[in-house]
Structure formats: structure tokens, C-alpha cells
Write an enzyme that holds these catalytic residues in place. Structure first.
Site, PDB file in Angstrom:
ATOM      1  N   ALA A  51       0.860  -1.198   0.000  1.00  0.00           N
ATOM      2  CA  ALA A  51       0.000   0.000   0.000  1.00  0.00           C
ATOM      3  C   ALA A  51       0.886   1.235   0.000  1.00  0.00           C
ATOM      4  O   ALA A  51       2.095   1.145  -0.229  1.00  0.00           O
ATOM      5  CB  ALA A  51      -0.936  -0.013   1.190  1.00  0.00           C
ATOM      6  N   ASN A  52       0.316   2.407   0.245  1.00  0.00           N
ATOM      7  CA  ASN A  52       1.118   3.638   0.336  1.00  0.00           C
ATOM      8  C   ASN A  52       0.502   4.591   1.345  1.00  0.00           C
ATOM      9  O   ASN A  52      -0.539   4.296   1.924  1.00  0.00           O
ATOM     10  CB  ASN A  52       1.283   4.275  -1.052  1.00  0.00           C
ATOM     11  N   ARG A  53       1.115   5.743   1.537  1.00  0.00           N
ATOM     12  CA  ARG A  53       0.745   6.646   2.634  1.00  0.00           C
ATOM     13  C   ARG A  53      -0.373   7.631   2.298  1.00  0.00           C
ATOM     14  O   ARG A  53      -0.635   8.548   3.068  1.00  0.00           O
ATOM     15  CB  ARG A  53       1.967   7.442   3.080  1.00  0.00           C
ATOM     16  N   SER A  54      -1.033   7.468   1.169  1.00  0.00           N
ATOM     17  CA  SER A  54      -2.117   8.394   0.821  1.00  0.00           C
ATOM     18  C   SER A  54      -3.243   8.304   1.853  1.00  0.00           C
ATOM     19  O   SER A  54      -3.674   7.213   2.226  1.00  0.00           O
ATOM     20  CB  SER A  54      -2.659   8.041  -0.564  1.00  0.00           C
ATOM     21  N   ALA A  95      -3.801   7.635  -5.199  1.00  0.00           N
ATOM     22  CA  ALA A  95      -2.398   7.224  -5.308  1.00  0.00           C
ATOM     23  C   ALA A  95      -2.417   5.725  -5.624  1.00  0.00           C
ATOM     24  O   ALA A  95      -2.339   4.877  -4.733  1.00  0.00           O
ATOM     25  CB  ALA A  95      -1.663   7.501  -4.003  1.00  0.00           C
TER      26      ALA A  95
END
Ligand code: C5P
Length: 228
Positions: free
Chosen positions: A29-32, A95
Site C-alpha cells: 500500500a502507500n501513505r495516501s 495514489a
């Protein structure tokens, strides 16, 4: 009663990260945070639009009066976007993970004897580029976001040219800016002049709600044709 300049217009927005499964217990995943996309959805709704918000996993409440669809992976997000068409305006703030795991493990993956990861990554579909290049159902106004950590304007211009969207919002997401997950954003709006040249308009730091209001204001001024 607020003016409703987007009444009768269908606005489609993607937001948040995507979550790409590795096996039943792990993911990429990512930090969005989804905050910018959710703020745009709320601003579009306040302007009277019929809003569909397609979001990856976030910790935000669904904005009132907005049809929210929750998805996880990029492929699910693309399918939800395609199902939500037609739209007058599409804004892609999500994102989206560039890669997913080629072979999702049906069981929890084990370490290997060789001591190397068994993961092989393959590219996800590019939702913005896919929708920008549709022949029949392309929304008349497609807006992309370019989150960059270096060479912001140059990278955003290259991305703008590559994706085929009408406008691009560039923002610096370097760790020091606090933009990812934070409440503020500093953006640059890239559009094309009549001559096809890319125009860049830079704004000072604003809250994500102010960025949303600015973008919706610009959209109202540029309103494409009759409602979809
Ligand atoms: O990830 P990238 O910097 O290429 O993202 C630029 C724009 O493209 C964003 O608007 C993002 O939502 C969109 N995008 C997408 N699908 C992808 C990758 C990016 O819609 N797979």
C-alpha cells in the site's frame, strides 16, 4: 441556499491509496490518506454535482450526499470507474499502486531456501491514462494529479503529456512537506493554452479544502458542454 453551478453534472473522483494483496495476510500500500480527494468530492457536491467517489482504504467518513464506492486494488478501482461512467468531469486523485504482485499467494508465502523474496511485481493498469484515452465514454474534462518528490514541475509536465488528461494538478509530496496524510497542500495547476503549450499556475500553501474549492471554481469556469 448555496448556488448550484454543477447541478445536473456528474463528477467522478478517485481517492486514497490502493491495496495490492500479496497473500491472505499481507499487502502493498502507500501513505495516501484520501483527504484531498474526499475534500474535492465534498466541494463538488456543495456545488450541486452528482458525485461518485471511488476510494481505496482510508480512515475518513464518507462525505454526505456522495455515492461512495470502497475498493482495494487498482484493478477493482478501474472496474468501479468504468462502471460509474459516463461522467462530465473525472478527477483522479488516488495514489494508485504502480505494481501488484504477479502471483497472489493462496496461502501465506514462506521464506525461500535461497533467502530471496518470491515476489514478482507486474504493472497495474493506469486508470487515468485508460479513461483519458477512451473513445466513446471519455469524460469531457479529465483531471490528473502528479505527486512528486523531486523536479516537481518537469516531472508533472512529462506526466501531463504522457497521460492524455486535460488538466494536471502537481503537488510536492517530499517527506518534509507533510502533504501525504497532512491537511495542507501546495499545488500547481497545469493546463494547455490555445496554442497547445502547457501553462503552469502556482498557488501558495492552502488547506486541502481550499485546494478543492479552487479546483471546483476553475471547473465551473471551464464547464464543458451539456451534462452527460
Ligand atoms: O502514479 P502517477 O504519478 O503516475 O499518478 C499520476 C496520476 O495518474 C494521478 O492522477 C493518479 O490518480 C493517476 N493514476 C492512475 N492509475 C495508475 C497510476 C496513476 O489513475 N495506475
Amino acid at each position: 441556499q448555496q448556488a448550484q453551478p454543477l447541478k445536473g453534472r456528474r463528477v467522478l473522483i478517485t481517492a486514497g491509496p490502493t491495496l495490492e494483496p500479496i497473500d491472505p495476510v499481507r499487502y502493498i500500500a502507500n501513505r495516501s490518506s484520501g483527504k484531498q480527494g474526499f475534500a474535492i468530492a465534498a466541494a463538488a457536491r456543495a456545488a450541486g454535482a452528482e458525485v461518485t467517489l471511488i476510494s481505496g482504504p482510508v480512515e475518513l467518513d464518507d462525505p454526505a450526499g456522495v455515492a461512495v464506492e470502497h475498493v482495494e486494488s487498482a484493478r477493482e478501482m478501474l472496474a468501479a470507474v468504468e462502471t460509474a461512467l459516463p461522467a462530465d468531469i473525472a478527477i483522479f486523485t488516488a495514489a494508485v499502486a504502480d505494481w501488484r504482485v504477479a502471483h497472489e499467494g493462496p496461502q501465506k508465502l514462506k521464506k525461500t531456501e535461497a533467502g530471496v523474496s518470491p515476489l514478482q511485481l507486474i504493472e497495474n493498469p493506469d486508470i487515468l491514462a485508460t479513461i483519458s484515452n477512451l473513445r466513446d465514454e471519455r469524460p469531457p474534462l479529465v483531471v490528473g494529479f502528479a505527486a512528486e518528490t523531486e523536479h516537481l514541475i518537469d516531472n508533472a509536465k512529462a506526466k501531463f503529456a504522457r497521460k492524455g488528461c486535460d488538466w494536471m494538478v502537481a503537488n510536492d509530496v517530499s517527506p518534509g512537506t507533510g502533504v501525504m496524510g497532512g491537511d495542507r497542500n501546495t499545488v500547481h495547476l497545469l493546463t494547455r493554452g490555445e496554442d497547445g503549450e502547457i501553462r503552469t499556475e502556482s498557488f501558495s500553501v492552502m488547506t486541502k479544502e481550499q485546494v478543492a474549492a479552487m479546483l471546483i471554481e476553475r471547473i465551473i469556469l471551464a464547464l464543458p458542454g451539456p451534462a452527460a
